[in-house]
Design an enzyme around this catalytic site. Structure first.
Site: not given
Length: 469
Positions: A8-10
């Protein structure tokens, strides 16, 4: 081994899926099974089941956002930034082979780990302030995108030229759409603050964070014509989060515990944040935002060039990392303040690295291995839709030549866009934003991109050496 992973990334766009792909390939290479759950902008995909978690030998979490780990109680869990999932997937998996992974819920070191090693690993983990901030930003961005596109479309289609620029008639359907876009922008700061607070204190932090963000965005609460803007929202979010977290840690009688997260913590936290903002922080931060806005409006010539150079360099330097996100957040926040030319320069800088490197691999194939040429084609596609991370595979192979090249290209492109007053109403970049009519001064937008591409390709091909046969 049977491994599970979460990425998961921003923004939930590029890094999330690149890390998932790299982990899958690394596991296959090392002879292990792996299933990867992605928590991207579209939501959770390929979700891990309770049966799979029970049967797994370990879980890898590569994320720059808060991930709920309660379902992994008693399992070996390895946490790392999402960049490690892209750049070091084999190393992460090899830690399970050697047994150097702690059990979640039991943080005592394993047989092969010393206490000093555990402490060192914790120090190396990503800064929680950055993680919490990016959690808020990831939820804020859709509101800015929707608001910006609706405003841009309503003006482009329903606007009528006047001496004051494009004006939409009051009785027009497009006036209603313009108002809906403006309404979407009003959610920006409360959402940012709310999800920063939620990242810190979990659900009890959401209400006080959003209330604090709303107060920060509305100067009427503290007698100011202008609100405290995105800076106020960030401060309100952290303030609400840590106040709620502090109250959570207070020991209370068992009879009160069930109502703590839904009543006591949100109520007390909201009151404290409101009082602090209304009577202490609101006016000073609003004055700071007014000063920032006045400074940006007064910028001409050299000062505009300097701002474009700084933003262009930050966007390209780590291709989606912390420097990139700070510049991106600044540009996104300035859309809400009416300074869309800042996002215009950033929009050019965002797509220049992948497009420039893709062009470089086409122009001088002798300097790139077959894998790099394929990566160049992918970079071109990703650049068209504004994904800076498309440059990562090429930069990872030769960082000392590639990174300076893409920084120079993005800086030049950003300067051209800034000086020609290119604007962008949505927090995104690349030619795709022009397709949605979110860009002002479209011809110079494409000229700036083209110049940035050529500078990047020329610079990197000068610096790189031919590939040895």
């Amino acid at each position: 081994m049977k491994l599970l992973a979460i990425t998961s990334c921003p923004n939930g766009i590029a890094h999330t899926y690149m890390a998932a792909e790299k982990l899958a390939k690394a596991a296959e290479k090392l002879g292990h099974e792996i299933k990867v759950e992605t928590q991207g902008s579209i939501g959770v995909e390929n979700e891990l089941t309770a049966e799979e978690i029970q049967a797994a030998d370990g879980i890898i979490i590569t994320a720059d956002k808060v991930v709920d780990k309660r379902r992994f109680q008693g399992k070996k869990v390895l946490e790392a930034p999402v960049a490690d999932g892209i750049n070091k997937p084999e190393e992460l998996i090899e830690q399970f082979e050697s047994g150097d992974v702690p059990v979640y819920g039991d943080q005592a070191p394993t047989e092969t780990q010393s206490i000093d090693q555990v402490k060192q690993e914790r120090k190396q983990k990503q800064n929680p302030l950055y993680r919490n901030l990016m959690n808020g930003v990831s939820y804020m961005i859709p509101f800015v995108v929707v608001g910006g596109l609706l405003i841009a479309l309503s003006l482009a289609i329903g606007g009528e030229p006047t001496e004051k620029g494009l004006v939409i008639p009051e009785d027009s359907l497009w006036k209603s759409i313009l108002d809906v876009g403006a309404a979407s922008f009003t959610f920006m700061v409360p959402i940012l603050a709310g999800f920063i607070a939620m990242s810190i204190a979990d659900r009890p932090g959401l209400a006080p964070g959003m209330i604090g963000g709303y107060i920060a965005a509305n100067g009427s609460f503290y007698g100011s014509e202008a609100g405290a803007g995105f800076i106020g929202g960030i401060i309100a979010g952290f303030l609400a989060g840590y106040i709620a977290k502090g109250i959570k840690q207070i020991k209370v009688p068992a009879i009160i515990q069930p109502i703590m997260p839904i009543l006591v913590i949100p109520l007390i936290s909201s009151v404290i944040v409101a009082v602090i903002f209304i009577f202490i922080l609101g006016q000073p931060i609003a004055a700071l935002m007014e000063g920032l806005s006045a400074w940006l409006q007064s910028m001409q010539g050299a000062s505009k060039i300097l701002l474009a150079l700084i933003l262009g360099a930050m966007i390209a330097f780590d291709m989606g990392g912390p420097f990139n996100k700070v510049a991106f957040l600044f540009g996104a926040a300035m859309i809400g303040e009416g300074h869309t030319y800042i996002m215009g320069a950033i929009a050019v800088a965002i797509c220049t690295p992948p497009l420039g490197l893709g062009l470089a691999t086409l122009v001088n194939k002798k300097k790139y291995a077959k894998e790099e040429q394929e990566a160049g084609k992918a970079a071109l596609a990703m650049g068209l839709v504004g994904i800076t991370e498309g440059a990562i595979p090429l930069a990872a192979r030769d960082p000392f030549r590639v990174i300076p090249s893409i920084m120079i290209g993005s800086m030049v492109g950003a300067v051209v866009a800034m000086l020609t007053n290119v604007t962008d109403n949505v927090p995104h970049g690349g030619p795709i934003v022009a397709v949605f009519q979110a860009v002002g001064n479209v011809p110079m937008f494409f000229v700036a991109i083209l110049i940035g591409m050529v500078v990047t390709a020329f610079t990197v091909n000068i610096l790189k050496k031919p590939v040895e046969e």
